[in-house]
Write a protein that holds these residues in place. Structure first.
Motif, PDB file in Angstrom:
ATOM      1  N   ALA A  97     -30.193  -8.993 -79.497  1.00 33.56           N
ATOM      2  CA  ALA A  97     -30.464 -10.208 -78.727  1.00 33.56           C
ATOM      3  C   ALA A  97     -29.858 -11.391 -79.459  1.00 33.56           C
ATOM      4  CB  ALA A  97     -31.965 -10.414 -78.529  1.00 33.56           C
ATOM      5  N   LYS A 197     -26.673  -9.608 -72.888  1.00 35.53           N
ATOM      6  CA  LYS A 197     -27.668  -9.556 -73.951  1.00 35.53           C
ATOM      7  C   LYS A 197     -28.762 -10.596 -73.708  1.00 35.53           C
ATOM      8  CE  LYS A 197     -24.561  -7.840 -77.564  1.00 35.53           C
ATOM      9  NZ  LYS A 197     -25.248  -6.563 -77.817  1.00 35.53           N
ATOM     10  N   PRO A 198     -30.012 -10.261 -74.013  1.00 32.50           N
ATOM     11  CA  PRO A 198     -31.093 -11.238 -73.872  1.00 32.50           C
ATOM     12  C   PRO A 198     -30.853 -12.433 -74.795  1.00 32.50           C
ATOM     13  CG  PRO A 198     -31.958  -9.020 -74.232  1.00 32.50           C
ATOM     14  CD  PRO A 198     -30.501  -8.959 -74.501  1.00 32.50           C
ATOM     15  N   LEU A 277     -38.664 -10.312 -75.270  1.00 29.04           N
ATOM     16  CA  LEU A 277     -37.374 -10.168 -74.597  1.00 29.04           C
ATOM     17  C   LEU A 277     -36.901  -8.725 -74.570  1.00 29.04           C
ATOM     18  CD1 LEU A 277     -34.976 -13.076 -75.662  1.00 29.04           C
ATOM     19  CD2 LEU A 277     -35.694 -12.477 -73.357  1.00 29.04           C
ATOM     20  N   LEU A 278     -37.098  -8.027 -75.678  1.00 30.44           N
ATOM     21  CA  LEU A 278     -36.582  -6.667 -75.800  1.00 30.44           C
ATOM     22  C   LEU A 278     -37.605  -5.604 -75.413  1.00 30.44           C
ATOM     23  CD1 LEU A 278     -34.640  -7.140 -79.153  1.00 30.44           C
ATOM     24  CD2 LEU A 278     -33.664  -6.937 -76.868  1.00 30.44           C
TER      25      LEU A 278
END
Length: 365
Positions: A97, A197-198, A277-278
């Motif tokens: 991220a 990607k975040p 986020l992940l």
């Protein structure tokens, strides 16, 4: 978890990296001070693990960790190799991220590469360079998929999906804001797109602005608006404050943060945002030998969680002995009491591990 810190030169990126990691990366008032990426590994704060350690007094205490990567500052033309562009893009591909540090502070003593403070413009510069790189990759993927579709019509839907994404990117929008379902997103992710990607936008403010009214702060609101449009996370941070508290004792940090009406440091907030986020969670193992936190993705089944400890645990998985941290503490931190109350469960191969589970795995060798 590996978080890459990106942004234009002189936005406070390396100052923040140093504060978060105490890694001592060079920080100076000129572009490309960070030429090679700097890497720092930090422990993930977890009060639950600390409580287990108090109870078991283990020989070894092992918290989860995450890696920060301070990536060289980007300039216009990076996608074409300008500045340190090629290295920048290669480094960012390696992270899970992105923490996009955006300058939201005024300081005549620190030069801005474009001469003025404009968060929206700075974000656009960085995002467009990533978008341009993604467009090149996607065009090659479309050509390849279109050739496959000539022999097998099942690829036609993929071609249409990828062309729609290409139109989206061509409008200067990142892949992460593209609307599609989960299956389509899985197809898109077969191409390692940078803008997929975040992202966490870290709006770097001066101390006065950070402690002030953010609703009326035009710089922060500009970053917030962009983050909402992109489905990205955003929060205010002050690299100078983080630098101040990085050398303090835990007690002094707590008092300093309380004076600012904060309960958590920037590091802790970034970790929480990164985990969210992940889609990451932690399960715990405890005993007199070691108390440890293990990071897994939400939805991970018990055998795969066991495999984080050792591959043999996954191969020979029999069952998992599980209790939630809350139930364990409700029993006074006593596993015998917890078992007597029926709070320790035996779970099989289909069990999805929950955040804060304390687990003992049973396996055959």
């Amino acid at each position: 978890m590996k978080l890459g810190m990106v942004g234009l030169p002189n936005v406070g990126k390396s100052t923040l990296f140093n504060a978060l990691t105490n890694a001592g990366a060079e920080s100076a008032n000129y572009p490309f001070c960070t030429i090679d990426k700097n890497v720092g590994i930090v422990s993930v704060p977890d009060a639950r693990l600390e409580k287990l350690a108090e109870i078991y007094q283990p020989k070894k205490f092992t918290p989860a960790t995450l890696q920060f990567v301070d990536i060289a500052g980007l300039v216009k033309g990076a996608s074409k190799g300008e500045g340190l562009g090629n290295r920048f893009l290669a480094d960012i591909r390696e992270v899970d991220a992105i923490i996009h540090v955006v300058r939201c502070f005024e300081d005549d003593n620190i030069v801005h590469v474009d001469g003025s403070i404009n968060p929206a413009r700075d974000i656009e510069v960085t995002n467009l360079e990533l978008v341009f790189s993604d467009i090149e990759l996607l065009e090659r993927r479309i050509d390849k998929t279109a050739k496959l579709a000539k022999g097998d019509k099942k690829y036609l839907a993929d071609v249409e999906l990828l062309k729609a994404l290409l139109d989206h990117l061509s409008d200067g929008k990142p892949a992460r804001s593209f609307s599609c379902d989960e299956d389509q997103w899985a197809t898109i992710l077969e191409t390692p797109l940078l803008t997929a990607k975040p992202v966490i936008y870290a709006a770097n403010l001066c101390e006065a602005d950070f402690s002030g009214d953010l609703d009326s702060n035009a710089h922060f609101q500009a970053v917030k608006k962009i983050a909402e449009e992109e489905k990205a996370a955003v929060f205010p941070i002050c690299a100078q404050i983080e630098a101040e508290i990085s050398g303090m004792s835990p007690e002094d940090q707590e008092m300093f943060l309380a004076d600012l009406n904060l309960t958590e440091s920037g590091l802790t907030r970034i970790i929480h945002a990164g985990y969210a986020l992940l889609g990451l969670i932690s399960f715990l193992t405890g005993g007199s030998d070691e108390c440890r936190a293990w990071t897994i993705r939400k939805g991970t089944k018990a055998p795969q969680a066991a495999g984080k400890i050792h591959t043999d645990f996954e191969k020979g998985f029999i069952r998992a002995e599980v209790i939630s941290f809350e139930d364990f503490m409700a029993c006074g931190g006593n596993m015998v009491n917890a078992k007597e109350k029926g709070l320790v469960r035996m779970e099989g191969k289909t069990y999805e591990v929950a955040d804060g589970d304390i687990i003992t795995f049973h396996f055959t060798s």
